[in-house]
Design an enzyme around this catalytic site. Structure first.
Site, PDB file in Angstrom:
ATOM      1  N   HIS A 120      29.314  26.356  36.907  1.00  0.00           N
ATOM      2  CA  HIS A 120      29.009  26.754  38.414  1.00  0.00           C
ATOM      3  C   HIS A 120      27.843  25.622  38.951  1.00  0.00           C
ATOM      4  O   HIS A 120      27.525  25.967  40.142  1.00  0.00           O
ATOM      5  CB  HIS A 120      28.216  28.256  38.097  1.00  0.00           C
ATOM      6  CG  HIS A 120      29.328  29.270  37.756  1.00  0.00           C
ATOM      7  ND1 HIS A 120      30.612  29.455  38.568  1.00  0.00           N
ATOM      8  CD2 HIS A 120      29.423  30.063  36.729  1.00  0.00           C
ATOM      9  CE1 HIS A 120      31.512  30.240  37.841  1.00  0.00           C
ATOM     10  NE2 HIS A 120      30.730  30.797  36.660  1.00  0.00           N
ATOM     11  N   ASP A 155      38.432  29.538  32.947  1.00  0.00           N
ATOM     12  CA  ASP A 155      37.236  30.467  32.833  1.00  0.00           C
ATOM     13  C   ASP A 155      37.559  31.458  33.885  1.00  0.00           C
ATOM     14  O   ASP A 155      38.286  31.071  35.048  1.00  0.00           O
ATOM     15  CB  ASP A 155      35.890  29.945  32.822  1.00  0.00           C
ATOM     16  CG  ASP A 155      34.672  30.678  33.088  1.00  0.00           C
ATOM     17  OD1 ASP A 155      34.086  30.792  32.145  1.00  0.00           O
ATOM     18  OD2 ASP A 155      34.504  31.696  33.880  1.00  0.00           O
ATOM     19  N   HIS A 157      35.928  32.883  36.033  1.00  0.00           N
ATOM     20  CA  HIS A 157      35.015  32.803  37.283  1.00  0.00           C
ATOM     21  C   HIS A 157      35.387  31.555  37.605  1.00  0.00           C
ATOM     22  O   HIS A 157      35.653  30.238  37.320  1.00  0.00           O
ATOM     23  CB  HIS A 157      33.587  32.825  37.097  1.00  0.00           C
ATOM     24  CG  HIS A 157      33.196  34.265  36.359  1.00  0.00           C
ATOM     25  ND1 HIS A 157      32.850  34.315  35.180  1.00  0.00           N
ATOM     26  CD2 HIS A 157      32.875  35.337  36.954  1.00  0.00           C
ATOM     27  CE1 HIS A 157      32.567  35.429  34.923  1.00  0.00           C
ATOM     28  NE2 HIS A 157      32.325  36.145  35.982  1.00  0.00           N
ATOM     29  N   ASP A 238      36.303  34.391  29.287  1.00  0.00           N
ATOM     30  CA  ASP A 238      35.984  35.977  29.749  1.00  0.00           C
ATOM     31  C   ASP A 238      37.189  36.306  30.735  1.00  0.00           C
ATOM     32  O   ASP A 238      36.986  37.519  31.365  1.00  0.00           O
ATOM     33  CB  ASP A 238      34.538  35.562  30.919  1.00  0.00           C
ATOM     34  CG  ASP A 238      34.626  34.456  31.410  1.00  0.00           C
ATOM     35  OD1 ASP A 238      35.652  33.537  31.858  1.00  0.00           O
ATOM     36  OD2 ASP A 238      33.512  34.094  32.091  1.00  0.00           O
TER      37      ASP A 238
HETATM   38 ZN   LIG Z   1      32.943  32.837  33.396  1.00  0.00          ZN
END
Ligand SMILES: [Zn+2]
Length: 297
Positions: A120, A155, A157, A238
């Protein structure tokens, strides 16, 4: 033999009590990987010149000076630093780049167990538990030695930081799957990079392994056609059904399947830990993922 790059500094990066990106994640993965008998390597501290492959010096200096002398310091809505965070982040980048060097010199594959995660972090913005774009830096580092690198981020996200850092990089194919809608809100299929070299695979909340396999089919075909010299994986766990931060329903077998597809397409793989916040699911999923790396090597 799969190499395991890690360093005790990963546990010196502390977040406040109750924060999902916690020190205990390292031990959960270590314990789950122990039966695989991986070959351990110490993650070195990255030279700042590696950070500069993706981040301006002013940002690097800002992060360095944000480390508190004690306690924890908040540097973004979700992102914290403690004494030791700077070294932990440098070990993450250093471990990923050392893993690239090892794999490009003949080891089939490597897994990097590090905190904080990296996907991120944008060019000059810490975000979502991340300080530096570990995987993007590793990809740019690999391009010093090879012509084509692929990055796959599974992931849950969106890898907005990796996308930002690789937006103009014509020699990296970046494929990223993510739940949508979900924080950080980016990752629509219309986001394709400056050279149409980014492929976003949004997945609806509640979807599981069947939808994941369908979404990845064109991405795997694209990966095969690209024929990368090296594949780097942003391995967040996740998307697992037990994870508290998202609503996808992947299980261990889904990580096994996807890892096998990726390894079949590129024999040289470096995988780097990103998210995964249910400790049991994190350990079991990481073990399922790395077991495939181990059987390939
Ligand atoms: Zn994540």
């Amino acid at each position: 033999m799969t190499l395991l790059f890690t360093h005790p500094d990963a546990s010196r990066h502390r977040t406040p009590p109750g924060h999902p990106e916690q020190v205990a994640r390292v031990a959960a993965v270590e314990t789950a990987l122990a039966p695989l008998g991986l070959t351990r390597r110490e993650s070195p501290l990255a030279e700042e010149s590696l950070l500069r492959l993706c981040h301006p010096q002013a940002y690097i200096d800002r992060i360095k000076s944000a480390e508190p002398a004690s306690g924890t310091a908040q540097i973004d809505a979700d992102t914290w630093m403690s004494p030791g965070s700077w070294d932990a982040a440098l070990r993450a980048v250093g471990g990923a780049c050392a893993a690239v060097d090892a794999v490009l010199s003949g080891h089939p594959n490597a897994f990097v167990l590090a905190r904080p995660p990296g996907h991120h972090a944008e060019t000059a913005t810490p975000m979502g538990f991340c300080l530096f774009g570990t995987v993007a830096i590793a990809a740019k580092h690999a391009l010093k030695s090879v012509a084509k690198v692929a990055v796959v981020d599974f992931d849950v996200h969106h890898g907005n930081g990796t996308q930002d850092l690789l937006w103009n990089e014509n020699n990296v194919l970046f494929i990223t799957s993510q739940q949508m809608p979900l924080w950080p809100g980016t990752g629509d299929a219309s986001e394709k990079g400056a050279h149409d070299q980014i492929m976003n695979l949004p997945l609806p909340p509640g979807s599981g392994g069947t939808q994941m396999r369908a979404a990845y089919a064109p991405a795997l075909a694209r990966l095969r056609a690209f024929a990368p010299d090296l594949l780097i994986i942003s391995a967040g766990f996740d998307a697992h059904e037990a994870d508290p931060l998202a609503q996808l329903n992947w299980v261990e077998e889904d990580y096994t399947w996807l890892t096998r597809q990726l390894c079949d397409l590129c024999p040289r793989v470096v995988s780097v830990l990103e998210g995964g916040y249910d400790l049991d699911a994190l350990g079991a999923s990481a073990a399922a993922h790395v077991a495939v790396l181990q059987e390939q090597s």
